[in-house]
Design an enzyme around this catalytic site. Structure first.
Site, PDB file in Angstrom:
ATOM      1  N   SER A  85      86.011  19.228  65.074  1.00 32.65           N
ATOM      2  CA  SER A  85      85.683  17.872  65.277  1.00 32.65           C
ATOM      3  C   SER A  85      84.442  17.447  64.405  1.00 32.65           C
ATOM      4  CB  SER A  85      85.375  17.554  66.808  1.00 32.65           C
ATOM      5  OG  SER A  85      84.289  18.453  67.419  1.00 32.65           O
ATOM      6  N   GLU A 111      93.662  26.824  67.366  1.00 39.39           N
ATOM      7  CA  GLU A 111      94.369  26.269  68.178  1.00 39.39           C
ATOM      8  C   GLU A 111      95.828  26.798  68.305  1.00 39.39           C
ATOM      9  OE1 GLU A 111      94.580  22.377  67.062  1.00 39.39           O
ATOM     10  OE2 GLU A 111      92.311  22.028  67.004  1.00 39.39           O
ATOM     11  N   GLU A 128      92.869  21.440  76.585  1.00 40.75           N
ATOM     12  CA  GLU A 128      92.383  19.949  75.791  1.00 40.75           C
ATOM     13  C   GLU A 128      93.763  19.035  76.707  1.00 40.75           C
ATOM     14  OE1 GLU A 128      91.231  19.498  72.238  1.00 40.75           O
ATOM     15  OE2 GLU A 128      91.345  17.120  72.445  1.00 40.75           O
TER      16      GLU A 128
HETATM   17  O1  KIV Z   1      86.796  20.692  67.609  1.00 37.14           O
HETATM   18  C1  KIV Z   1      86.395  20.711  68.775  1.00 37.14           C
HETATM   19  O2  KIV Z   1      85.496  19.809  69.084  1.00 37.14           O
HETATM   20  C2  KIV Z   1      86.963  21.078  69.910  1.00 37.14           C
HETATM   21  C3  KIV Z   1      86.602  20.909  71.408  1.00 37.14           C
HETATM   22  C4  KIV Z   1      86.613  19.457  71.576  1.00 37.14           C
HETATM   23  C5  KIV Z   1      87.343  21.642  72.334  1.00 37.14           C
HETATM   24  O3  KIV Z   1      87.961  21.818  69.641  1.00 37.14           O
END
Ligand code: KIV
Length: 280
Positions: A47, A117, A184
């Protein structure tokens, strides 16, 4: 300072029904604050792409960008359990490449584990990485790297067939050796079924209270990211307006010549200034 947790400690927390707190971190100063606040595990999430690097999705994020930020997080939180998020295409091409990239998170950035993932399709990779000595956290439900295939950023597992797929993925990832599993955006009831069905901790984000732990993007928790706020996000404070107010005040004081005032300046004696002026 509490002792550094290990992935074994995280697994043990499920056994004794102790909830696990996880937050994302992307830099040293935030990592330090989160560690000082007692968060159990820091996730250097991909993220990063949306929150820090200004991309529209996590897809463009590279290994080099992740490592750069993971190293900073480690410097800021030397005693924290840190998980590095494997970016898109760093583990899908081949198992040897996945092991090599996972190894980089540990060797170069000092991460304790990695996250990737996917469901049953990544189980062989998770198994091989675990056997190679890389602790792996799985991530099912909404998987942002492949949101295109899922038809967008949607809640997953709402019908029986897709809910069964999520349960099967959770069980297979557990068998493959994952030490924990991010769930998620899945319905709370499904997350609870999965949590009760597997021996490893589930870490929910948009997955209700039945999970073994919770993760949030730190900027969301702090009310710093105002572009899009998902339903599951609880902002515990609103920093964005406070930041803007502080920055506006600074801007106005600079324009008005009110900052810096004598209190925020270094002084020399008047006689020294006079001497300098005579020399000029
Ligand atoms: O990249 C991220 O922040 C995530 C989390 C929100 C689980 O994968």
């Amino acid at each position: 300072m509490p002792k550094k947790l290990t992935v074994a400690d995280i697994r043990a927390m499920k056994t004794r029904a102790e909830k696990i707190s996880v937050l994302t971190a992307y830099d040293a100063s935030f990592a330090r604050l989160l560690a000082q606040s007692g968060i159990d595990m820091l996730l250097v999430g991909d993220s990063l792409g949306n929150v820090v690097l200004g991309y529209d999705s996590t897809v463009p994020v590279t290994m080099e960008e992740m490592l750069h930020h993971a190293k900073a997080v480690r410097r800021g939180a030397p005693e924290s359990l840190i998980v590095g998020d494997m970016p898109f295409m760093s583990y899908q091409v081949s198992i040897p490449e996945a092991i090599a990239n996972g190894g980089r998170f540990m060797k170069e950035a000092g991460c304790d584990a990695v996250k990737l993932e996917g469901g049953v399709e990544v189980c062989d990779t998770v198994r091989a990485m675990t056997l190679a000595g890389i602790p792996v956290m799985g991530h099912i439900g909404l998987t942002p790297q492949t949101a295109g295939i899922l038809g967008g950023y949607k809640v997953q597992g709402k019908d029986l067939e897709s809910a069964r797929r999520q349960v099967a993925a959770a069980k297979t990832l557990t068998e493959a050796g994952a030490f924990a599993l991010v769930l998620e955006c899945v319905p709370a009831g499904l997350a609870k079924v999965i949590t009760d069905a597997i021996a490893i901790p589930t870490i929910g984000i948009g997955a209700g209270s039945g999970c073994d732990g919770q993760v949030l993007v730190t900027h969301d928790l702090l009310g710093m990211f105002d572009k899009f706020i998902p339903k599951f996000v609880k902002s515990y404070c609103q920093l964005a307006p406070q930041i803007k107010e502080a920055v506006r005040a600074y801007h106005q004081e600079v324009k008005a010549g009110a900052y810096p005032d004598p209190e925020h300046s270094f002084a020399i004696s008047d006689s020294l200034v006079a001497e300098l002026l005579r020399e000029d």
